[in-house]
Scaffold this motif. Structure first.
Motif: not given
Length: 199
Positions: A133-152
């Motif tokens: 029910s807290h899908m937004n937290l999963g989406e935030d975590l995924m976005k953080r991960f994508m941002d952290a790896t975006s250079e590669y």
């Protein structure tokens, strides 16, 4: 062990053409002659007669050391296969309440995979049903991960929910750039066609 390609040219007595154009062992043009005469020339040089262009008019044969030629071809094929690294799908999974150190470790793991040319499947696992029910937290975590790896690397599709897992696939930057460029070219092409149709 060297792999030798299954499709081999005709050699020596296997050649039944009436006339052939013959190339000598030093790439010199020996002219057009019967298969028998060409075979004699190859035998005199202690080499093989190899049909290299059967579709030619007349077909083209070369006098060469066929065993050495096959060995070199097999070596080239082996080298080419070695250089064609197959990209693998690696997986990095984490829970919703991951701490900072673990998160950073997972990011560097994913970066290492991407630098190696592999795709990376990111999996955020929801332990309990109520976490869904807290899908937004999963989406935030995924976005953080994508941002952290975006250079590669970059995701080529939107993240999806698979059962209790929120997943996305990151492809290495070069592959991602090529795909985006191809999609952009297709869009521009269809846009140009629409313009042509309306004008």
């Amino acid at each position: 062990m060297l792999f030798i390609s299954a499709k081999q040219p005709l050699i020596n007595e296997e050649i039944h053409e009436k006339q052939v154009r013959v190339i000598g062992p030093d790439n010199d043009q020996l002219g057009i002659m019967s298969s028998d005469d060409a075979l004699k020339k190859a035998a005199d040089a202690d080499l093989d007669l190899v049909l290299i262009a059967p579709q030619g008019n007349p077909p083209v044969c070369r006098i060469m050391d066929y065993g050495k030629y096959r060995f070199e071809q097999a070596k080239k094929e082996k080298e080419a296969r070695k250089n064609q690294k197959q990209s693998e799908l690696k997986e990095v999974s984490m829970f919703l309440n991951i701490d900072v150190n673990d998160f950073n470790r997972k990011v560097s793991q994913a970066i290492k995979f991407l630098q190696n040319g592999d795709k990376v499947k990111i999996k955020i696992r929801f332990k309990r049903a109520r976490e869904l029910s807290h899908m937004n937290l999963g989406e935030d975590l995924m976005k953080r991960f994508m941002d952290a790896t975006s250079e590669y690397g970059a995701s080529d599709k939107p993240s999806v929910l698979e059962g209790k897992n929120f997943t996305a696939v990151i492809v290495p930057k070069t592959a991602a750039s090529a795909k985006k460029a191809s999609q952009k070219a297709k869009k521009e092409d269809s846009g140009n066609k629409d313009q042509d149709a309306s004008s």
